[in-house]
Every structure is written in C-alpha cells, then in structure tokens.
Design a protein around this motif. Structure first.
Motif, mmCIF file in Angstrom:
data_model
loop_
_atom_site.group_PDB
_atom_site.id
_atom_site.type_symbol
_atom_site.label_atom_id
_atom_site.label_comp_id
_atom_site.label_asym_id
_atom_site.label_seq_id
_atom_site.Cartn_x
_atom_site.Cartn_y
_atom_site.Cartn_z
ATOM 1 N N LYS A 41 0.812 -1.216 0.000
ATOM 2 C CA LYS A 41 0.000 0.000 0.000
ATOM 3 C C LYS A 41 0.848 1.271 0.000
ATOM 4 O O LYS A 41 0.452 2.298 0.543
ATOM 5 C CB LYS A 41 -0.943 0.004 1.216
ATOM 6 C CG LYS A 41 -1.932 -1.146 1.215
ATOM 7 C CD LYS A 41 -2.869 -1.087 2.405
ATOM 8 C CE LYS A 41 -3.837 -2.266 2.383
ATOM 9 N NZ LYS A 41 -4.774 -2.245 3.528
ATOM 10 N N LYS A 42 1.981 1.203 -0.673
ATOM 11 C CA LYS A 42 2.864 2.352 -0.784
ATOM 12 C C LYS A 42 3.084 2.784 -2.229
ATOM 13 O O LYS A 42 3.894 3.665 -2.496
ATOM 14 C CB LYS A 42 4.224 2.055 -0.131
ATOM 15 C CG LYS A 42 4.170 1.910 1.380
ATOM 16 C CD LYS A 42 5.573 1.713 1.938
ATOM 17 C CE LYS A 42 5.548 1.610 3.461
ATOM 18 N NZ LYS A 42 6.911 1.440 4.032
ATOM 19 N N ASN A 43 2.379 2.155 -3.163
ATOM 20 C CA ASN A 43 2.554 2.476 -4.579
ATOM 21 C C ASN A 43 1.202 2.339 -5.288
ATOM 22 O O ASN A 43 0.620 1.260 -5.315
ATOM 23 C CB ASN A 43 3.600 1.555 -5.210
ATOM 24 C CG ASN A 43 3.878 1.913 -6.667
ATOM 25 O OD1 ASN A 43 3.398 2.930 -7.157
ATOM 26 N ND2 ASN A 43 4.613 1.063 -7.358
ATOM 27 N N ILE A 44 0.722 3.434 -5.857
ATOM 28 C CA ILE A 44 -0.517 3.427 -6.641
ATOM 29 C C ILE A 44 -0.135 3.464 -8.116
ATOM 30 O O ILE A 44 0.521 4.407 -8.578
ATOM 31 C CB ILE A 44 -1.412 4.632 -6.295
ATOM 32 C CG1 ILE A 44 -1.769 4.621 -4.809
ATOM 33 C CG2 ILE A 44 -2.682 4.615 -7.143
ATOM 34 C CD1 ILE A 44 -2.509 5.861 -4.366
ATOM 35 N N GLU A 102 6.184 11.127 -4.802
ATOM 36 C CA GLU A 102 6.686 11.368 -6.160
ATOM 37 C C GLU A 102 5.860 10.560 -7.152
ATOM 38 O O GLU A 102 5.328 9.496 -6.833
ATOM 39 C CB GLU A 102 8.167 10.976 -6.256
ATOM 40 C CG GLU A 102 8.857 11.378 -7.543
ATOM 41 C CD GLU A 102 10.351 11.097 -7.504
ATOM 42 O OE1 GLU A 102 11.055 11.473 -8.447
ATOM 43 O OE2 GLU A 102 10.806 10.511 -6.493
ATOM 44 N N ILE A 103 5.763 11.075 -8.383
ATOM 45 C CA ILE A 103 5.068 10.380 -9.472
ATOM 46 C C ILE A 103 6.067 10.122 -10.594
ATOM 47 O O ILE A 103 6.754 11.043 -11.053
ATOM 48 C CB ILE A 103 3.881 11.202 -10.005
ATOM 49 C CG1 ILE A 103 2.743 11.235 -8.976
ATOM 50 C CG2 ILE A 103 3.349 10.600 -11.304
ATOM 51 C CD1 ILE A 103 1.521 11.999 -9.449
ATOM 52 N N LEU A 149 4.060 6.543 -2.308
ATOM 53 C CA LEU A 149 3.556 7.068 -1.042
ATOM 54 C C LEU A 149 4.611 6.909 0.052
ATOM 55 O O LEU A 149 5.431 5.983 0.011
ATOM 56 C CB LEU A 149 2.273 6.342 -0.640
ATOM 57 C CG LEU A 149 1.150 6.335 -1.697
ATOM 58 C CD1 LEU A 149 -0.009 5.474 -1.232
ATOM 59 C CD2 LEU A 149 0.693 7.752 -1.996
ATOM 60 N N THR A 150 4.554 7.789 1.026
ATOM 61 C CA THR A 150 5.531 7.717 2.130
ATOM 62 C C THR A 150 5.168 6.628 3.137
ATOM 63 O O THR A 150 6.042 6.048 3.762
ATOM 64 C CB THR A 150 5.606 9.072 2.849
ATOM 65 O OG1 THR A 150 4.291 9.425 3.316
ATOM 66 C CG2 THR A 150 6.108 10.156 1.912
ATOM 67 N N ASN A 151 3.864 6.356 3.281
ATOM 68 C CA ASN A 151 3.393 5.339 4.225
ATOM 69 C C ASN A 151 2.265 4.538 3.578
ATOM 70 O O ASN A 151 1.706 4.933 2.543
ATOM 71 C CB ASN A 151 2.891 5.978 5.530
ATOM 72 C CG ASN A 151 3.998 6.687 6.284
ATOM 73 O OD1 ASN A 151 4.989 6.079 6.669
ATOM 74 N ND2 ASN A 151 3.847 7.996 6.476
#
Length: 430
Positions: free
Chosen positions: A50-53, A78-79, A94-96
């Motif tokens: 759950k740290k990357n979309i 960052e993207i 995502l940071t978290n």
C-alpha cells in the motif's frame, strides 16, 4: 501485404490518438490532479504494501517532458511517468501505507487522486470517502446520500454540487458550489460550473470572474482556453436570493475592462467594425487552419495508399515477367537439346560376352569409330557432338552381368551436354 496492413494500422492509430496527458498538478496536501486534453479511461492498482498506486491511462499520448514529479506532501512523495504502447503509466509513490480515492472532473478533463490514512479516520471522512467512491462509480443518489451525512466544513469541496449538476438539480448545485467557492475549494471544476451557471443566467461579469479562477487553478494562461460544458436547464433558476461574496477587485477589473470597451465602441464606429472584422477573420482563420490540417492528413494517407498499391502491383508484374522468362528459357533449352541430340540410329551393335569390355568389338553401320566405344578409364570426349553420339550409342547396348563397364561414369557422360545447354539458356533471375 503484411507490410501494407502494418503501415495502415500505424497511420490510423496515430491519427485517431488525439488525447494527450498535458499536466500533473498538486492541488492540496495529498491531493493531485492529472489533466488530459479530453476525458479518458483509466485503471488503478494499489501495491501489496500500500505504498505504490499504479495508474494506467488508456489510449493517450504523453506530452509531459518530466519523467518524475516531486509532490512533497504528507503521504504523496513522487510520481513516475512512463509510456507503454498507446497508454501512459503513472506510479505514485507514497511515504506510508495509505488508502486512496480517484474520481474524474467534468470540465477540466482531469482525474483527482486523494490519499488518506486509514488509522484514526473520523466518521465524517469515512462518509466523504464513501461518497467519492459512489460518485466515481456514477452512483449519484448514493453519493449525495453519503455527502449529506458529512457535517464538517473541511469536506465542502464542491463535489456534492457537481453531483447535483449531473442530476440536473441546478439550484441545489449552485448552493453547494457557492459554499465551496467561499471556502476556496481546490477543485477547479467548481469555478467552471459557477461560470457556466452565471453565463447561462446572463451575468457575463461573474461568469468571466469564475472562469478566470478556473484557469488560475489549472495554471492556464490562455484566456481563450475552452472546456466542455454540461447540459442543464437554468430557465427556472433565480440567483437574486443568494448573496454572493466574491473578490470585488477582480469583478471591478472585469467590469472596468467591459465598460472601457463599451465606451470606446460608442465613439469609434470604425474601430468597432474593425474589431468585428478581426474577430470574424480570426475565427475563420482558426476554422480554416483546422480544415487545412485535416485535409493535409487525409491527403498524406491517400498518397501513402497509392504508393503502396503501385508498389504491390509492380511486385506482382515483376513476378509474372520472371515466370515468363523462365518458361521461354526452358522451351528454348528443350528445343536446342533435341536438335543437338538428333543423330543417326545405329542399325546393329554387337559385342562379345566372353571377352572383357576393353576387348569388345562394336560393329555399327554408322560412321562411328570402334575406338570411341571402347571402355577406358582415361577415356575423354572433347566434342559435344561426340558426347551425344556416345550417349545414344551406349543406351542401345545391352550390358551383360559380366561386363566391367562403369555405369556411374557413363551417367556423367550422358549429362555432360545437357549441363552445357542449361548454362547457356538458364541464368540467375536476381
């Protein structure tokens, strides 16, 4: 033919793929907007940690120069942007470990990504997130139901007003949009909707004011930028009962510009006519430019099709011509071979079975020499006619089982003249 199909597919796919990814904007903390030139289809996926979309925008080209964009928010880091075939892939780091909502906006042709923490989420935020999910799924009644349970001004973003606009409830939409504008909503489409409502209600000054706020939110400097408009009925809409608090300086500047134009037009009819002529000429130039571009594209496609057709026809003609040349050479070869192999038929050939072949006496009524038909390992013929005569004579001899004649050497001599003629009549077609 496969090459033709491939080229045509490339041409048509490149002409049809007009949608472009044009901007990525950080709207607010943990809220990012992805804008294209047109509405688009997309898919999303959250990684196991759950740290990357991962966001895949379908059938769109990439017009962003940067491969990575720093966001610097609490959750969104960052993207990364990459292109795969006709799709654009975005990886939001995502940071978290976080949850997220995605939903599209109707005026700006954009997609909003909101990240949030699941831990300690309030009931108001949970209802708001459920409403966003229903809105993105086009379940507008359920979206309004969830938004109506939210009693916190933090979530007066105006999304509820946009949902009412989709349901053609313009007055309820205007109330919610107006509250969002007073709360300085980060959603640009709130101001585009208010601009359209005022424009259709006949108030061009406020319409222009909200239109400018819409452009500012998207960092668009082109004042002539146009966006899609929603279809709704404002015939029964009365906005006089609503006190609208807007930036007086902004309205004053717009009204001042409007009054200056009216004042100058009253006293300078020549300039007025010139302005009307320039505006119409600019519109016609824009229309003509678009038509010329379309005609140029169609002309290029037609030219390429003609070239490919001519090339395919040439290949077919060349193949037929080579086949005719081969048939002609084959016929000439056979005719010449028949002429070369036409000799007198020997009346009789006699050999002694009791003696070896080297001592066999060949009797013939023709003009052949006996020595020419003796078996000799070093025997060679230097003349094509002699080879042909030798071949025809040997074919008429009944060899005994006790004979020492080398059959393989005879076969080589039989094909000698044919090889020479083949080299004469058949050449490479390369």
């Amino acid at each position: 033919m496969k090459l033709l199909v491939t080229i045509l597919f490339f041409i048509f796919s490149s002409t049809l793929l007009t949608n472009e990814l044009v901007d990525i904007i950080k709207l607010d903390n943990d809220i990012t907007l992805i804008r294209c030139t047109e509405q688009f289809n997309y898919t999303t996926q959250l990684s196991e940690d759950k740290k990357n979309i991962t966001l895949n925008i379908l059938s769109v080209s990439n017009s962003i120069d940067d491969n990575s964009i720093k966001l610097r928010s609490d959750l969104q880091k960052e993207i990364f942007v990459s292109t795969n075939d006709n799709n654009v892939k975005l990886n939001l780091i995502l940071t978290n470990s976080s949850g997220y909502n995605t939903y599209q906006l109707p005026y700006s042709n954009s997609l909003v990504i909101e990240s949030f923490r699941w831990e300690g989420i309030s009931q108001a935020e949970e209802d708001y997130r459920d409403g966003l999910f229903a809105y993105d799924s086009k379940l507008y009644d359920e979206a309004i139901y969830n938004f109506s349970k939210v009693n916190s001004e933090k979530y007066l973003t105006g999304i509820k007003g946009l949902v009412y606009l989709f349901q053609d409830s313009v007055l309820l939409s205007y109330e919610n949009l107006l509250l969002a504008a007073r709360n300085n909503s980060y959603l640009p489409d709130v101001y585009a909707a208010l601009s359209q409502i005022h424009f259709q209600n006949g108030d061009t000054t406020k319409a222009n004011y909200y239109n400018q706020r819409f452009l500012d939110k998207l960092s668009i400097k082109d004042s002539n930028y146009t966006y899609p408009k929603l279809i709704f009925d404002t015939s029964n809409l009365n906005l006089d009962d609503y006190e609208e608090i807007i930036d007086s300086s902004g309205v004053a500047s717009l009204e001042s510009n409007s009054e200056q134009k009216k004042f100058s037009n009253l006293f300078d009819t020549t300039e007025r006519k010139q302005n009307l002529t320039n505006n119409s000429s600019n519109d016609s130039i824009g229309t003509n430019t678009t038509e010329i571009k379309n005609l140029a594209i169609y002309a290029l496609i037609g030219f390429i099709l003609i070239v490919l057709f001519v090339f395919a026809y040439y290949l077919k003609w060349r193949k037929l011509k080579l086949e005719k040349q081969k048939d002609k050479a084959r016929n000439n070869f056979e005719n010449e071979l028949k002429k070369e192999t036409k000799v007198s038929k020997p009346e009789s050939l006699v050999y002694d079975r009791t003696v070896g072949v080297s001592e066999t006496i060949i009797k013939s009524t023709s003009n052949y020499k006996k020595s020419e038909f003796r078996k000799n390992s070093n025997f060679e013929l230097s003349n094509v006619d002699d080879k042909i005569e030798y071949k025809n004579s040997i074919e008429r001899i009944s060899l005994s089982p006790n004979s020492n004649i080398d059959i393989e050497k005879i076969d080589q001599l039989k094909s000698s003249s044919k090889s020479k003629l083949f080299r004469k009549y058949f050449v490479s077609n390369k």
